[in-house]
Scaffold this motif. Structure first.
Motif, PDB file in Angstrom:
ATOM      1  N   GLY A   8       0.799  -1.223   0.000  1.00  0.00           N
ATOM      2  CA  GLY A   8       0.000   0.000   0.000  1.00  0.00           C
ATOM      3  C   GLY A   8       0.826   1.264   0.000  1.00  0.00           C
ATOM      4  N   SER A   9       2.133   1.121   0.044  1.00  0.00           N
ATOM      5  CA  SER A   9       3.010   2.297   0.091  1.00  0.00           C
ATOM      6  C   SER A   9       3.697   2.520  -1.247  1.00  0.00           C
ATOM      7  CB  SER A   9       4.074   2.103   1.174  1.00  0.00           C
ATOM      8  OG  SER A   9       4.997   3.171   1.140  1.00  0.00           O
ATOM      9  N   LEU A  10       3.819   3.790  -1.623  1.00  0.00           N
ATOM     10  CA  LEU A  10       4.544   4.138  -2.847  1.00  0.00           C
ATOM     11  C   LEU A  10       5.996   4.499  -2.547  1.00  0.00           C
ATOM     12  CD1 LEU A  10       1.838   6.415  -4.554  1.00  0.00           C
ATOM     13  CD2 LEU A  10       2.186   3.954  -4.810  1.00  0.00           C
ATOM     14  N   ARG A  11       6.377   4.524  -1.308  1.00  0.00           N
ATOM     15  CA  ARG A  11       7.707   4.963  -0.905  1.00  0.00           C
ATOM     16  C   ARG A  11       8.772   3.973  -1.393  1.00  0.00           C
ATOM     17  NH1 ARG A  11      10.473   5.647   3.911  1.00  0.00           N
ATOM     18  NH2 ARG A  11       9.582   3.789   4.870  1.00  0.00           N
ATOM     19  N   ALA A  12       9.869   4.513  -1.942  1.00  0.00           N
ATOM     20  CA  ALA A  12      10.932   3.642  -2.464  1.00  0.00           C
ATOM     21  C   ALA A  12      11.475   2.720  -1.372  1.00  0.00           C
ATOM     22  CB  ALA A  12      12.056   4.489  -3.055  1.00  0.00           C
ATOM     23  N   GLU A  13      11.613   3.250  -0.156  1.00  0.00           N
ATOM     24  CA  GLU A  13      12.173   2.447   0.937  1.00  0.00           C
ATOM     25  C   GLU A  13      11.065   1.947   1.875  1.00  0.00           C
ATOM     26  OE1 GLU A  13      15.305   1.421   1.337  1.00  0.00           O
ATOM     27  OE2 GLU A  13      15.743   2.338  -0.599  1.00  0.00           O
ATOM     28  N   SER A  14       9.925   1.704   1.319  1.00  0.00           N
ATOM     29  CA  SER A  14       8.760   1.317   2.124  1.00  0.00           C
ATOM     30  C   SER A  14       9.017   0.086   2.995  1.00  0.00           C
ATOM     31  CB  SER A  14       7.588   1.012   1.186  1.00  0.00           C
ATOM     32  OG  SER A  14       6.597   0.244   1.853  1.00  0.00           O
ATOM     33  N   HIS A  15       8.688   0.216   4.265  1.00  0.00           N
ATOM     34  CA  HIS A  15       8.773  -0.927   5.173  1.00  0.00           C
ATOM     35  C   HIS A  15       7.762  -2.003   4.791  1.00  0.00           C
ATOM     36  CE1 HIS A  15      10.313   2.300   8.152  1.00  0.00           C
ATOM     37  NE2 HIS A  15      11.339   1.674   7.606  1.00  0.00           N
ATOM     38  N   ASN A  16       6.617  -1.581   4.290  1.00  0.00           N
ATOM     39  CA  ASN A  16       5.611  -2.570   3.903  1.00  0.00           C
ATOM     40  C   ASN A  16       6.050  -3.374   2.687  1.00  0.00           C
ATOM     41  OD1 ASN A  16       2.945  -2.442   5.572  1.00  0.00           O
ATOM     42  ND2 ASN A  16       3.749  -0.359   5.470  1.00  0.00           N
ATOM     43  N   THR A  17       6.696  -2.715   1.742  1.00  0.00           N
ATOM     44  CA  THR A  17       7.229  -3.459   0.597  1.00  0.00           C
ATOM     45  C   THR A  17       8.314  -4.423   1.066  1.00  0.00           C
ATOM     46  OG1 THR A  17       6.757  -1.533  -0.778  1.00  0.00           O
ATOM     47  CG2 THR A  17       8.220  -3.189  -1.705  1.00  0.00           C
ATOM     48  N   THR A  75       0.010  -3.197   4.184  1.00  0.00           N
ATOM     49  CA  THR A  75      -0.443  -1.805   4.128  1.00  0.00           C
ATOM     50  C   THR A  75       0.086  -0.963   5.286  1.00  0.00           C
ATOM     51  OG1 THR A  75      -2.371  -0.344   3.958  1.00  0.00           O
ATOM     52  CG2 THR A  75      -2.619  -2.283   5.365  1.00  0.00           C
ATOM     53  N   PRO A  76       0.512   0.247   4.980  1.00  0.00           N
ATOM     54  CA  PRO A  76       0.747   1.209   6.058  1.00  0.00           C
ATOM     55  C   PRO A  76      -0.584   1.700   6.592  1.00  0.00           C
ATOM     56  CG  PRO A  76       1.581   2.060   3.936  1.00  0.00           C
ATOM     57  CD  PRO A  76       0.734   0.857   3.659  1.00  0.00           C
ATOM     58  N   GLU A  77      -0.525   2.385   7.709  1.00  0.00           N
ATOM     59  CA  GLU A  77      -1.729   3.041   8.245  1.00  0.00           C
ATOM     60  C   GLU A  77      -1.573   4.539   8.029  1.00  0.00           C
ATOM     61  OE1 GLU A  77      -3.598   1.330  11.720  1.00  0.00           O
ATOM     62  OE2 GLU A  77      -3.317   3.263  12.701  1.00  0.00           O
ATOM     63  N   TYR A  78      -2.517   5.115   7.302  1.00  0.00           N
ATOM     64  CA  TYR A  78      -2.547   6.562   7.106  1.00  0.00           C
ATOM     65  C   TYR A  78      -3.795   7.092   7.804  1.00  0.00           C
ATOM     66  CZ  TYR A  78       1.077   6.642   3.393  1.00  0.00           C
ATOM     67  OH  TYR A  78       2.243   6.552   2.676  1.00  0.00           O
ATOM     68  N   ASN A  79      -3.594   7.881   8.855  1.00  0.00           N
ATOM     69  CA  ASN A  79      -4.722   8.483   9.568  1.00  0.00           C
ATOM     70  C   ASN A  79      -5.788   7.453   9.936  1.00  0.00           C
ATOM     71  OD1 ASN A  79      -3.566  11.106   9.487  1.00  0.00           O
ATOM     72  ND2 ASN A  79      -4.048  11.149   7.305  1.00  0.00           N
ATOM     73  N   PHE A  80      -5.283   6.375  10.531  1.00  0.00           N
ATOM     74  CA  PHE A  80      -6.107   5.281  11.072  1.00  0.00           C
ATOM     75  C   PHE A  80      -6.775   4.434   9.983  1.00  0.00           C
ATOM     76  CE2 PHE A  80      -7.145   7.598  15.368  1.00  0.00           C
ATOM     77  CZ  PHE A  80      -5.792   7.778  15.579  1.00  0.00           C
ATOM     78  N   THR A 112       2.760  -2.963   8.617  1.00  0.00           N
ATOM     79  CA  THR A 112       3.816  -2.572   9.532  1.00  0.00           C
ATOM     80  C   THR A 112       3.847  -1.051   9.643  1.00  0.00           C
ATOM     81  OG1 THR A 112       6.180  -2.797  10.059  1.00  0.00           O
ATOM     82  CG2 THR A 112       5.615  -2.643   7.720  1.00  0.00           C
ATOM     83  N   SER A 113       4.230  -0.593  10.831  1.00  0.00           N
ATOM     84  CA  SER A 113       4.261   0.848  11.069  1.00  0.00           C
ATOM     85  C   SER A 113       5.442   1.175  11.976  1.00  0.00           C
ATOM     86  CB  SER A 113       2.964   1.313  11.726  1.00  0.00           C
ATOM     87  OG  SER A 113       2.909   0.853  13.059  1.00  0.00           O
ATOM     88  N   LEU A 114       5.758   2.452  12.025  1.00  0.00           N
ATOM     89  CA  LEU A 114       6.884   2.900  12.856  1.00  0.00           C
ATOM     90  C   LEU A 114       6.561   2.806  14.336  1.00  0.00           C
ATOM     91  CD1 LEU A 114       7.872   6.078  10.816  1.00  0.00           C
ATOM     92  CD2 LEU A 114       9.156   3.929  10.955  1.00  0.00           C
ATOM     93  N   GLY A 115       5.302   2.951  14.676  1.00  0.00           N
ATOM     94  CA  GLY A 115       4.890   3.006  16.072  1.00  0.00           C
ATOM     95  C   GLY A 115       4.611   1.636  16.664  1.00  0.00           C
TER      96      GLY A 115
END
Ligand SMILES: Cc1cc2nc3c(=O)[nH]c(=O)nc-3n(C[C@H](O)[C@H](O)[C@H](O)COP(=O)(O)O)c2cc1C
Length: 183
Positions: A8-17, A75-80, A112-115
């Motif tokens: 669910g993340s587009l980030r190149a260094e995505s933890h979810n990827t 998937t990351p969590e964006y605003n719950f 997965t999330s940072l928190g």
């Protein structure tokens, strides 16, 4: 079995990827794992364009889902909740009702999330949305918290999280084995 990984993340260094890549290593050799790499190219859903020929990016996602035996999301969590880009792609693959790419497709959800919570609310939301689309959603989760420790600082994944991955992917493969091909 062909498993499609969808981050669910587009980030190149995505933890979810990265979590998907780790889970893929734990799949049996009989599984062919492909990571979907076109989420950023799926245009905003527009019902006026939801007919042949669909926008290329949307059709590519639909085709990838259709050609998979099962789906493994992270998937990351964006605003719950789940990121908009992920919900958007799912909307494209949800129509027409009953014969959509997602209908009857086994699907499992990790996050997965940072928190400290491991994106559990986003995972619950994603299971709900996939269920609404008629997917065969696995009842389980991988809630990998403090993602930075594992994916940035090189800490080993805990036995609990490894067990969650094995349990979830085993359930996904079992669901695939039980489901006759519908698409
Ligand atoms: C717009 C936005 C909203 C976020 N909201 C939440 C949230 O509600 N809960 C949470 O645990 N983390 C939240 N985060 C932090 C993400 O969980 C974190 O950035 C995560 O590592 C992103 O996943 P990725 O590494 O796969 O890109 C949010 C981050 C962004 C960018």
């Amino acid at each position: 079995m062909r498993i499609l990984g969808i981050s669910g993340s587009l980030r190149a260094e995505s933890h979810n990827t990265k979590l998907l890549r780790e889970a893929a290593k734990m799949l049996p050799e009989s599984c062919e794992f492909t990571l979907f790499d076109g989420l950023a190219d799926v245009p905003p859903y527009n019902e006026d364009h939801d007919h042949d020929p669909r926008p290329v990016g949307a059709q590519r996602f639909i085709d990838a889902v259709r050609s998979a035996d099962g789906l493994l999301f992270s998937t990351p969590e964006y605003n719950f909740s789940i990121p908009g880009q992920l919900k958007n792609a799912i909307d494209w693959a949800s129509r027409p009702m009953g014969s959509a790419a997602l209908a009857f497709t086994p699907a499992a959800v990790m996050g997965t999330s940072l928190g400290s919570f491991g994106a559990v609310w986003a995972q619950a939301e994603l299971r709900k949305v996939l269920g609404a689309c008629g997917a065969r959603v696995i009842d389980g989760e991988v809630a990998l918290n403090y993602a930075g420790e594992v994916f940035d600082n090189g800490a080993p994944m805990s036995a609990e999280h490894l067990a969650q991955i094995v349990q979830l992917t085993t359930a996904l493969l079992a669901e695939i084995a039980n489901v006759p091909t519908q698409h």
